[in-house]
Design an enzyme around this catalytic site. Sequence first.
Site, short mmCIF file in Angstrom:
data_model
loop_
_atom_site.label_atom_id
_atom_site.label_comp_id
_atom_site.label_asym_id
_atom_site.label_seq_id
_atom_site.Cartn_x
_atom_site.Cartn_y
_atom_site.Cartn_z
N SER A 1 0.83 -1.19 0.00
CA SER A 1 0.00 0.00 0.00
C SER A 1 0.88 1.26 0.00
CB SER A 1 -0.98 -0.05 1.18
OG SER A 1 -2.02 0.86 1.05
N ASP B 1 -8.69 -4.36 -6.12
CA ASP B 1 -8.22 -3.60 -4.97
C ASP B 1 -9.03 -2.31 -4.81
OD1 ASP B 1 -6.66 -2.00 -3.13
OD2 ASP B 1 -4.99 -3.33 -3.56
N HIS C 1 -7.53 -5.71 -0.73
CA HIS C 1 -6.40 -4.78 -0.76
C HIS C 1 -5.11 -5.56 -0.62
CE1 HIS C 1 -4.23 -1.13 -0.49
NE2 HIS C 1 -4.11 -1.08 0.83
#
Length: 498
Positions: free
Chosen positions: A218, A437, A467
């Site tokens: 991320s 995602d 995610h």
Amino acid sequence: MTRFVRWTALAVAAALLAGCSGGPDTGDSGKGGGPPSAQKPDWGRCKATEDAPAPGSDWQCATLRVPLDWSKPDGETIGLALIRARARGDDRIGSLLFNFGGPGGSGVATLPSYAPAVSALRERYDLVSWDPRGVGASEGIRCRGDKEIQAAESTVDATPDTPAEERAFLQDAADFGTGCRKSAGKLLAHVSTTDTARDLDLMRQVLGDDELHYFGISYGTELGGVYAHLFPRRVGRMILDAVVDPTADTLGHAENQTRGFQRALDDYLKSTGQDPREGSRRIADLLERIDARPLPTSSPGRKLTQTLALTGIVLPLYSKAGWPALTGALEAAERGDGSELLVLADRYNERDPSGRYGTGSHAQRVISCLDDRQRPSVAEARKLLPRFERISPVFGAFLGWDTAGWCHDWPVAGQFENPEVSAPGAAPILVVGNTGDPATPYEGARRMADELGPGVGVVLTWRGEGHGAYGSGSDCVDSTVDGYLLKGTLPKDGEVCA
């Protein structure tokens, strides 16, 4: 106010499973004088904190001293909390450093709970993570107290409908920034991604590695890209998973995420046999009703506001494993009971049953507001709302308003509109994108690879949900990533895992 941008899969997965394990203490400071790279961290047993028990005896903790201001490398220092588990095998490659995202995620708290998912990697790597500057045990910043946070949750409308609500929305943002300035002092101007990338290279040196082997998730992908730009010749085997789009500015990130969460919601609705357009409209109507009349909950003295309801909807979209919880919470809310959505919102907001809140969102805000130069005005946000709401009737208004409120009246100026991640001469970097995602939409993976440059960015695609891709159920993704990290075997650019 809660922002969804860039938050990591690991923090959210842990929230869905009722929290991370492991809460080490940082041990002693680095030993000796001389340049920062000459220090020898004093690794010792990790201790429990008030938030979590100590991890097992495999784990060691220490403190790394880094310059407060990297333009003055011999000046004042701050301490960064480190954690590691030594490699099991004899054929050790080096240290593999993990950043779990946020910005603001604690690597010290997260790595022990994540270690089982990367047990194969521990055969050849020391598993290492840290709390970045301003986070957790590394001079962690707390911008307001628990009672103030709860009061804001119940009184501040993140999608203001009247001039009075708009004033309260902006005042709350300004007050938050003032609290951050009081808490952080001069550190507030030195928690940028660039600062942390320089910390990361010092970490590499102190750990004794010629190259940085790195796994960023991320926001950790943005950090990895910035590191590669600053230190291209020091890039070793690097994985970027759940990729932040480095070409997007503040407005671009908000629009990307509006699209990403709506896409994930559509997939969820399809899985339950609903038409996505009709299902989204029903949820949007439910949120409007809650905005007008917050729902009662089983938590004494607390009601479910529209903002809390939306936060509760967002959490389970980070992982397909959370979809059944979303179904139950929405059904309860339709019956007039906000309890289940409130539980989900509290997990996202790091609120425990006693009413104590974590500070991950505080660190997230101070880091992103120092990074991001763009400061959209209320007038600009209001003008954007129709476009955002066309993309998503559920998330559009929230993320549109958030562009103006997140860094409103911030005490320090932002540094750039887009991070620089070009890395000519760097070793190949494996960029992993997941088509489902919600928080870092798939398109960001290709853009990151393009920005890294020819021969550097190599894209691996997973047609999945949630995610992040690694450890999410794809043997193809896991074996490809493991093959690169353990053996140096790189897939072809554009390879797809179905």
